[in-house]
Write an enzyme that holds these catalytic residues in place. Structure first.
Site, PDB file in Angstrom:
ATOM      1  N   GLY A 168      42.536   7.999  40.818  1.00 25.08           N
ATOM      2  CA  GLY A 168      41.652   8.505  39.428  1.00 25.08           C
ATOM      3  C   GLY A 168      40.327   9.413  39.998  1.00 25.08           C
ATOM      4  N   ASP A 169      39.774   9.838  39.077  1.00 30.90           N
ATOM      5  CA  ASP A 169      38.557  10.721  39.200  1.00 30.90           C
ATOM      6  C   ASP A 169      38.735  12.079  40.067  1.00 30.90           C
ATOM      7  OD1 ASP A 169      36.967   8.754  37.932  1.00 30.90           O
ATOM      8  OD2 ASP A 169      36.615   7.602  39.851  1.00 30.90           O
ATOM      9  N   LYS A 190      40.628  15.364  36.617  1.00 27.79           N
ATOM     10  CA  LYS A 190      41.518  15.411  35.409  1.00 27.79           C
ATOM     11  C   LYS A 190      40.712  16.140  34.019  1.00 27.79           C
ATOM     12  CE  LYS A 190      42.424  11.215  35.484  1.00 27.79           C
ATOM     13  NZ  LYS A 190      41.597  10.512  36.773  1.00 27.79           N
ATOM     14  N   LYS A 233      38.234  17.931  33.763  1.00 22.24           N
ATOM     15  CA  LYS A 233      37.967  19.473  33.892  1.00 22.24           C
ATOM     16  C   LYS A 233      38.993  20.390  33.536  1.00 22.24           C
ATOM     17  CE  LYS A 233      37.064  23.229  37.205  1.00 22.24           C
ATOM     18  NZ  LYS A 233      36.224  23.902  37.893  1.00 22.24           N
ATOM     19  N   GLY A 255      36.593   7.758  33.082  1.00 26.40           N
ATOM     20  CA  GLY A 255      35.315   8.386  32.914  1.00 26.40           C
ATOM     21  C   GLY A 255      35.319  10.109  33.214  1.00 26.40           C
ATOM     22  N   HIS A 256      35.522  10.716  32.335  1.00 20.74           N
ATOM     23  CA  HIS A 256      35.919  12.240  32.684  1.00 20.74           C
ATOM     24  C   HIS A 256      34.465  12.985  32.646  1.00 20.74           C
ATOM     25  CE1 HIS A 256      39.878  11.100  31.205  1.00 20.74           C
ATOM     26  NE2 HIS A 256      39.859  10.476  32.404  1.00 20.74           N
ATOM     27  N   THR A 257      34.030  13.709  33.514  1.00 20.51           N
ATOM     28  CA  THR A 257      33.007  14.545  33.250  1.00 20.51           C
ATOM     29  C   THR A 257      33.381  16.023  33.138  1.00 20.51           C
ATOM     30  OG1 THR A 257      31.580  13.133  34.642  1.00 20.51           O
ATOM     31  CG2 THR A 257      30.644  15.442  34.424  1.00 20.51           C
ATOM     32  N   GLN A 261      42.894   7.498  34.721  1.00 20.28           N
ATOM     33  CA  GLN A 261      43.273   6.836  36.155  1.00 20.28           C
ATOM     34  C   GLN A 261      43.920   7.876  36.848  1.00 20.28           C
ATOM     35  OE1 GLN A 261      43.835   4.326  32.984  1.00 20.28           O
ATOM     36  NE2 GLN A 261      41.680   4.748  33.269  1.00 20.28           N
ATOM     37  N   THR A 271      45.040  -0.679  37.518  1.00 16.59           N
ATOM     38  CA  THR A 271      45.030  -0.800  36.211  1.00 16.59           C
ATOM     39  C   THR A 271      45.827  -1.699  35.443  1.00 16.59           C
ATOM     40  OG1 THR A 271      43.630   0.103  34.336  1.00 16.59           O
ATOM     41  CG2 THR A 271      45.375   1.411  35.323  1.00 16.59           C
ATOM     42  N   ARG A 329      31.636   5.776  44.803  1.00 15.40           N
ATOM     43  CA  ARG A 329      33.072   5.767  45.209  1.00 15.40           C
ATOM     44  C   ARG A 329      33.324   5.795  46.670  1.00 15.40           C
ATOM     45  NH1 ARG A 329      33.750  10.507  40.985  1.00 15.40           N
ATOM     46  NH2 ARG A 329      33.774   9.456  38.973  1.00 15.40           N
ATOM     47  N   LYS A 340      37.765  20.114  43.952  1.00 15.26           N
ATOM     48  CA  LYS A 340      36.662  19.740  44.906  1.00 15.26           C
ATOM     49  C   LYS A 340      36.919  20.510  45.910  1.00 15.26           C
ATOM     50  CE  LYS A 340      34.180  16.267  43.024  1.00 15.26           C
ATOM     51  NZ  LYS A 340      33.688  15.042  42.889  1.00 15.26           N
TER      52      LYS A 340
HETATM   53  P1  GDP Z   1      38.337  12.513  36.134  1.00 18.71           P
HETATM   54  O1  GDP Z   1      38.185  11.266  35.825  1.00 18.71           O
HETATM   55  O2  GDP Z   1      39.713  12.735  37.083  1.00 18.71           O
HETATM   56  O3  GDP Z   1      38.191  13.466  34.866  1.00 18.71           O
HETATM   57  O4  GDP Z   1      37.257  13.008  37.159  1.00 18.71           O
HETATM   58  P2  GDP Z   1      35.596  12.670  37.132  1.00 18.71           P
HETATM   59  O5  GDP Z   1      35.187  13.535  35.947  1.00 18.71           O
HETATM   60  O6  GDP Z   1      35.439  11.045  37.050  1.00 18.71           O
HETATM   61  O7  GDP Z   1      35.214  12.852  38.626  1.00 18.71           O
HETATM   62  C1  GDP Z   1      35.392  14.459  38.778  1.00 18.71           C
HETATM   63  C2  GDP Z   1      33.806  14.886  39.184  1.00 18.71           C
HETATM   64  O8  GDP Z   1      33.981  15.938  39.862  1.00 18.71           O
HETATM   65  C3  GDP Z   1      33.140  15.109  37.783  1.00 18.71           C
HETATM   66  O9  GDP Z   1      31.950  15.134  38.123  1.00 18.71           O
HETATM   67  C4  GDP Z   1      33.169  16.743  37.683  1.00 18.71           C
HETATM   68  O10 GDP Z   1      32.309  17.389  37.263  1.00 18.71           O
HETATM   69  C5  GDP Z   1      33.468  17.074  39.268  1.00 18.71           C
HETATM   70  N1  GDP Z   1      34.213  18.421  39.600  1.00 18.71           N
HETATM   71  C6  GDP Z   1      35.541  18.450  39.143  1.00 18.71           C
HETATM   72  N2  GDP Z   1      36.065  19.610  39.836  1.00 18.71           N
HETATM   73  C7  GDP Z   1      35.069  19.899  40.642  1.00 18.71           C
HETATM   74  C8  GDP Z   1      35.228  20.942  41.750  1.00 18.71           C
HETATM   75  O11 GDP Z   1      36.010  21.658  42.097  1.00 18.71           O
HETATM   76  N3  GDP Z   1      34.177  20.815  42.871  1.00 18.71           N
HETATM   77  C9  GDP Z   1      32.983  20.083  42.403  1.00 18.71           C
HETATM   78  N4  GDP Z   1      31.964  20.122  43.257  1.00 18.71           N
HETATM   79  N5  GDP Z   1      33.012  19.124  41.357  1.00 18.71           N
HETATM   80  C10 GDP Z   1      33.914  19.139  40.403  1.00 18.71           C
HETATM   81  P1  IMO Z   2      39.608   7.966  35.612  1.00 20.90           P
HETATM   82  O1  IMO Z   2      40.482   8.382  34.227  1.00 20.90           O
HETATM   83  C1  IMO Z   2      38.729   5.508  39.014  1.00 20.90           C
HETATM   84  C2  IMO Z   2      39.875   1.213  38.370  1.00 20.90           C
HETATM   85  C3  IMO Z   2      38.717   0.229  38.710  1.00 20.90           C
HETATM   86  C4  IMO Z   2      39.268  -0.977  39.171  1.00 20.90           C
HETATM   87  C5  IMO Z   2      40.749  -0.698  38.562  1.00 20.90           C
HETATM   88  C6  IMO Z   2      41.161  -1.829  37.295  1.00 20.90           C
HETATM   89  O2  IMO Z   2      38.170   8.378  35.493  1.00 20.90           O
HETATM   90  O3  IMO Z   2      40.060   8.690  36.650  1.00 20.90           O
HETATM   91  P2  IMO Z   2      40.247  -1.686  34.848  1.00 20.90           P
HETATM   92  O4  IMO Z   2      38.752  -1.741  34.298  1.00 20.90           O
HETATM   93  O5  IMO Z   2      41.074  -0.598  34.544  1.00 20.90           O
HETATM   94  O6  IMO Z   2      40.989  -2.964  34.620  1.00 20.90           O
HETATM   95  O7  IMO Z   2      39.942  -1.549  36.491  1.00 20.90           O
HETATM   96  O8  IMO Z   2      40.950   0.514  38.329  1.00 20.90           O
HETATM   97  N1  IMO Z   2      39.789   2.036  37.505  1.00 20.90           N
HETATM   98  C7  IMO Z   2      39.628   3.615  37.662  1.00 20.90           C
HETATM   99  N2  IMO Z   2      39.115   4.154  38.996  1.00 20.90           N
HETATM  100  N3  IMO Z   2      38.968   6.226  37.794  1.00 20.90           N
HETATM  101  C8  IMO Z   2      39.525   5.685  36.672  1.00 20.90           C
HETATM  102  O9  IMO Z   2      39.623   6.425  35.631  1.00 20.90           O
HETATM  103  C9  IMO Z   2      39.625   4.305  36.479  1.00 20.90           C
HETATM  104  N4  IMO Z   2      39.996   3.390  35.765  1.00 20.90           N
HETATM  105  C10 IMO Z   2      39.960   2.112  36.299  1.00 20.90           C
HETATM  106  O10 IMO Z   2      37.668   0.643  39.273  1.00 20.90           O
HETATM  107  O11 IMO Z   2      39.376  -0.621  40.582  1.00 20.90           O
HETATM  108 MG    MG Z   3      36.671   9.435  36.194  1.00 20.67          MG
END
Ligand code: GDP
Ligand code: IMO
Ligand code: MG
Length: 430
Positions: free
Chosen positions: A14-15, A18, A20, A42-44, A225, A240, A306, A332
């Site tokens: 996860g994170d 996606k 972006k 959580g998507h930023t 995720q 999850t 993280r 990244k």
């Molecule tokens: P997601 O859950 O897969 O949508 O990812 P998150 O949003 O939780 O985490 C990705 C983080 O990295 C966010 O804060 C984005 O703004 C940031 N991000 C995405 N792509 C890049 C990149 O290429 N470089 C940097 N420095 N940050 C990035």
């Molecule tokens: P995005 O979409 C990262 C992790 C939680 C925990 C496990 C189970 O932003 O990539 P849950 O609340 O789903 O029952 O928790 O899964 N988890 C994530 N980790 N990115 C996420 O979503 C996540 N959604 C759940 O931290 O370890």
């Molecule tokens: Mg996320």
């Protein structure tokens, strides 16, 4: 044949970034569909100087002219939905073209309560969930006692379903966890308001998505995720309660496999994980700290730090296999800019044997030692690069090496959070 669907999913924990890429691809699509998970995501997304944080609504919502769909595979917390829409509107986003599947399940207050009690009861063995009631809501779905959007918005159905469920959940809360029972009237009143809010958005979204595909429009199926958090294929039980892998896009959106043409795997140039569970390439040294700080690796939902480590090709190749990933986005890359040396885990070693397939057993996984190859860092700022050729040679070599180790083209390289910090290397819908 109808074939314009693209599934976008996380290939790690996860994170990966996606949100972006969904936002980036949404420009070329008409429809963006979330197919599983809930507000544990959580998507930023950064547009210009503005930052948007999304949890439940697909990341295509920032374009007023796109339709966003919350599919039947998603679990919906109506309170979060309402506040997310209010948040977007405050920021000038219309958030009008949103459809929610009548078949999606509803997160109820008792799901959140049970998520908390269960984590507490597990003690040291806790999963580290986001405590949003995701797991307990999916439990009810599979136990066939869940409440769906279609039930929520029907005034003749909801009160009875709530009564039946609450009786059983309060029993569990009081007898098993020695907790406080939840009040029927309070929930009924609160959820009646949510129902009124949701009713105009509720639809048989499978029909809608199918029509878009039939018109040969680009449809993006957005997974939340990541693959290693998948309930079937992830590091169980530290996962999850849904399936982020590509094939679940069909189940969670109500379309068939022949509707999917491309599967885009999103990977970070390193690895992160939030919550508990195994992490073979985790770093506990200053390089780990650097990745965490430079990458701003804090959970969007829970604010937790993280865990960070090197890129792991065993897990990425596993994710590629599970989802039939045929194109990759490497995110990244810029976070590695300051490093002198970069490591890639090419395989694991266990009892002197080479391991290339991600183990099923956590006990076996714990016995696996990551084996690394080293590459020189580039120690140059890449955040302004707009083409692949503008990247330093060592950064190009790193990207090429990952491509080589996966056999999958890296069609996007991201060098910063903004839309314009995205290097494209080919048509993603082709
Ligand atoms: P997601 O859950 O897969 O949508 O990812 P998150 O949003 O939780 O985490 C990705 C983080 O990295 C966010 O804060 C984005 O703004 C940031 N991000 C995405 N792509 C890049 C990149 O290429 N470089 C940097 N420095 N940050 C990035
Ligand atoms: P995005 O979409 C990262 C992790 C939680 C925990 C496990 C189970 O932003 O990539 P849950 O609340 O789903 O029952 O928790 O899964 N988890 C994530 N980790 N990115 C996420 O979503 C996540 N959604 C759940 O931290 O370890
Ligand atoms: Mg996320």
């Amino acid at each position: 044949m109808i074939m314009s669907g693209l599934v976008l999913l996380g290939a790690q924990w996860g994170d990966e970034g996606k949100g972006k890429i969904t936002d980036f691809l949404a420009e070329q699509a008409t429809t963006i569909v979330r197919y599983q998970g809930g507000n544990n995501a959580g998507h930023t997304v950064v547009v210009g100087d503005e930052e948007f944080k999304l949890r439940l609504i697909p990341s295509g919502i920032l374009y007023d002219d796109k339709t966003c769909v919350i599919g039947n595979g998603v679990v919906v917390d109506p309170k979060v939905l309402m506040s997310e829409i209010a948040y977007l509107r405050e920021k000038g986003i219309k958030a009008e073209n949103l459809k929610i599947s009548e078949r999606a399940h509803v997160i109820m207050p008792y799901h959140i309560a049970i998520d908390n009690y269960e984590e507490q009861a597990k003690g040291d063995a806790k999963i580290g969930t986001t405590k949003n009631g995701i797991g307990p809501c999916y439990v009810d779905k599979f136990a066939r006692c869940g409440i769906r959007i279609a039930d929520l918005i029907d005034e003749t159905v909801f009160p009875e379903l709530l009564k039946r469920n609450l009786e059983s959940k309060n029993n569990q809360i009081v007898k098993l966890y020695q907790g406080e029972p939840l009040d029927y009237d309070t929930i009924l009143k609160e959820y009646t308001e949510y129902a009124n809010f949701i009713r105009p958005m509720a639809a048989d979204t499978s029909v809608f998505v199918h029509d878009a595909l039939k018109n040969d429009e680009h449809v993006v199926f957005e997974g939340a995720q990541g693959t290693l958090l998948d309930i079937d294929h992830g590091t169980y039980p530290f996962v999850t309660s849904s399936s982020p892998i590509a094939s679940y896009a069909c189940v969670g959106a109500g379309v068939g496999p022949t509707n999917i043409k491309n599967v885009l795997g999103i990977i970070k140039a390193y690895t992160t994980r939030v919550g508990e569970g195994p992490f073979p390439t985790e770093l506990f040294d200053e390089i780990g700290d650097t990745l965490q700080k430079v990458g701003h690796e804090f959970g969007t939902v829970t604010g937790r730090t993280r865990r960070c480590g090197w890129i792991d090709m065993v897990m990425i190749n596993y994710a590629i296999r599970l989802s039939g990933i045929n194109e990759l986005a490497l995110m990244k890359l810029d976070v590695l800019d300051s490093l002198e040396t970069i490591k890639i885990c090419t395989h694991y070693e266990r009892n002197g044997e080479k391991v290339i397939h991600f183990p099923s057993s956590l006990k076996v996984l714990a016995e696996c030692k990551p084996v690394y190859e080293e590459m020189p860092g580039w120690q140059t700022d890449t955040t302004g690069a707009t083409t692949f050729e503008e990247l330093p040679a060592a950064a190009q070599a790193y990207v090429n090496r990952i491509e080589e180790l996966t056999g999958v083209p890296i069609k996007i390289v991201a060098v910063g959070p903004r839309r314009d910090q995205t290097i494209i290397r080919g048509d993603l819908f082709a």
